[in-house]
Enzyme design. Sequence first.
Site, mmCIF file in Angstrom:
data_model
loop_
_atom_site.group_PDB
_atom_site.id
_atom_site.type_symbol
_atom_site.label_atom_id
_atom_site.label_comp_id
_atom_site.label_asym_id
_atom_site.label_seq_id
_atom_site.Cartn_x
_atom_site.Cartn_y
_atom_site.Cartn_z
ATOM 1 N N MET A 18 0.805 -1.219 0.000
ATOM 2 C CA MET A 18 0.000 0.000 0.000
ATOM 3 C C MET A 18 0.838 1.270 0.000
ATOM 4 O O MET A 18 0.330 2.347 0.273
ATOM 5 C CB MET A 18 -0.933 0.003 1.212
ATOM 6 C CG MET A 18 -2.206 -0.774 0.990
ATOM 7 S SD MET A 18 -3.170 -0.140 -0.397
ATOM 8 C CE MET A 18 -3.563 1.494 0.198
ATOM 9 N N VAL A 67 7.654 4.153 1.890
ATOM 10 C CA VAL A 67 7.926 5.041 3.020
ATOM 11 C C VAL A 67 9.334 5.614 2.896
ATOM 12 O O VAL A 67 10.297 4.892 2.623
ATOM 13 C CB VAL A 67 7.778 4.287 4.364
ATOM 14 C CG1 VAL A 67 8.149 5.207 5.525
ATOM 15 C CG2 VAL A 67 6.354 3.794 4.530
ATOM 16 N N ASP A 69 -3.938 -6.849 11.161
ATOM 17 C CA ASP A 69 -2.618 -7.162 10.599
ATOM 18 C C ASP A 69 -1.518 -6.956 11.635
ATOM 19 O O ASP A 69 -0.461 -6.391 11.350
ATOM 20 C CB ASP A 69 -2.358 -6.311 9.355
ATOM 21 C CG ASP A 69 -1.255 -6.904 8.475
ATOM 22 O OD1 ASP A 69 -0.994 -8.123 8.593
ATOM 23 O OD2 ASP A 69 -0.662 -6.167 7.677
#
Length: 539
Positions: free
Chosen positions: A234, A237, A346
């Site tokens: 997703m 970073v 998660d």
Amino acid sequence: MSAASIRGLSESEEDRAFMQRRVSIFALAIGGVVLGFWLYRVVAALVVGEPVIGDPSVGWHLAAALCFLAPWILMRKKARSAEFVSLAEMGALTSGVLAISIAAFYLSPESRPDFVLLLALTNLILGRATFVPCTGQGTLVFVVIFGTILLVTVYMGTLRIDHEQWSTLYPQLSALEPHRAALYATLEIGAWWLITAVLATAIASVIYGLRWRARNAEELGQYKLEEKLGEGGMGVVYRASHAFLRRPTAVKLLPPERAGADNVRRFEQEVQLTASLTHPNTITIFDYGHTADGLFYYAMEYIHGLDLAGLVGRSGPQHQGRVVDLMLQAASALVEAHGIGLVHRDIKPSNIMVRLLHQQGDAGDCVKLLDFGLVKQTRSEGGIELTDEANLSGTPQYMAPESIKNPSSVDARVDIYALGAVAYYLLTGTHVFGGATIVEVCSHHLHSRPESPSSRCGRPIDPDLEALVLECLAKDAADRPQSALELKRRLQACQIPGWGPEQAQAWWAAHGDAARPAMVESDDSRPMTVEVRVDSRMA
């Protein structure tokens, strides 16, 4: 096929205008070169007295030049939509390649039309990879189209050559039948085209990646990106710094190639839910937004520390007292999340960070819970559209049995199971269950009884702690602690001496010098988050 899917870019006004300019320049360049060669052929033919009017290759050569010039003519003065730019370029290039292939088809065998066509298409695809920003995947679309036309033309053109001409061109293969001779010529050209395909794809990927990185650095406004920390399903970073506050920050980006409607929704969901949590053991969100060209991002606190997988990787199984302390802090963060009806779904070592916290002259481990991208809302209020409950989501090594059997019915107790699996990992240095495939791991969670941590690691473990960990791993959710608050109280009741601020400081002094954040899972050897659409059985 949309412009964004071919380019790998968001369809902002800036991207649209930039792409139109680059396609126009490329069309003018390639069309001008082809037209220049056409003029050269005409002039040369007139000089030596060769016929021009009746030569089909000359006519098709001119048609190819006009096809390549078409996008420049269509987009020279008028703004066009991204879809129009994409379709105009693809149509012009494909028709131009067809025309130039037909022109090569009519050339005499002595001029080696196969290699002439190979040279022309090689320059075309390499020029496009250089001029027009596009992902490697998008470039492969053109490689396949051009390569198919090239190989079919070479095969059919070789069949036209009679045996005597073939013997002159390839004397060592003069005994071959026409079809075998044509196949040989096609394979030879195909090998050269494969090299071209690799180079074009590599060039497109590198140039696109450099442009994307430069755009990130220029257009994230007040945040300056410094170093990539990790990448997951997703987002990516980066460590960053605020332009004015000079505060170390971690910025999570949603790359353009992943910016579909569903992913944007989940990305926004993640930041909204995380920002709604204020517990000190939950990561803090500073900012959220998107750039002018549609690049979504959010800024969060930078944790100079390790995730729990890195912790075990540095020093193996952890002290029992430390495990209790770390799990107690993680459970405290879940108390707040569960209290407002949010289930994380998660929980895993890579989503729990730990750093050394200095406070009023004292120091100790400080836990931060990350990544609420798969969170589920168990209450109807809130108005946030959350993860599709028809999907099986999570990390196989940390998934509760009910999240595998019936993902739509999960509640906060799946996080209790996952936290128990994390504690097991910290105590033993291994996952509760292993397996060669995801299916095998999930089967163990459904049917296998976990080995006790003391048996797994071959050393005694506090009976109360071991019993609590195994209770968290119960197959039936009713047999586990029924809330994060109950788990927190049970952990507080585990009195295990030998770990405190002094031991934490000593550990970080010995193992923490090279500590760096691991905000998003990036190591393929670590557990991977998966999402399976139950309705289609596709992973």
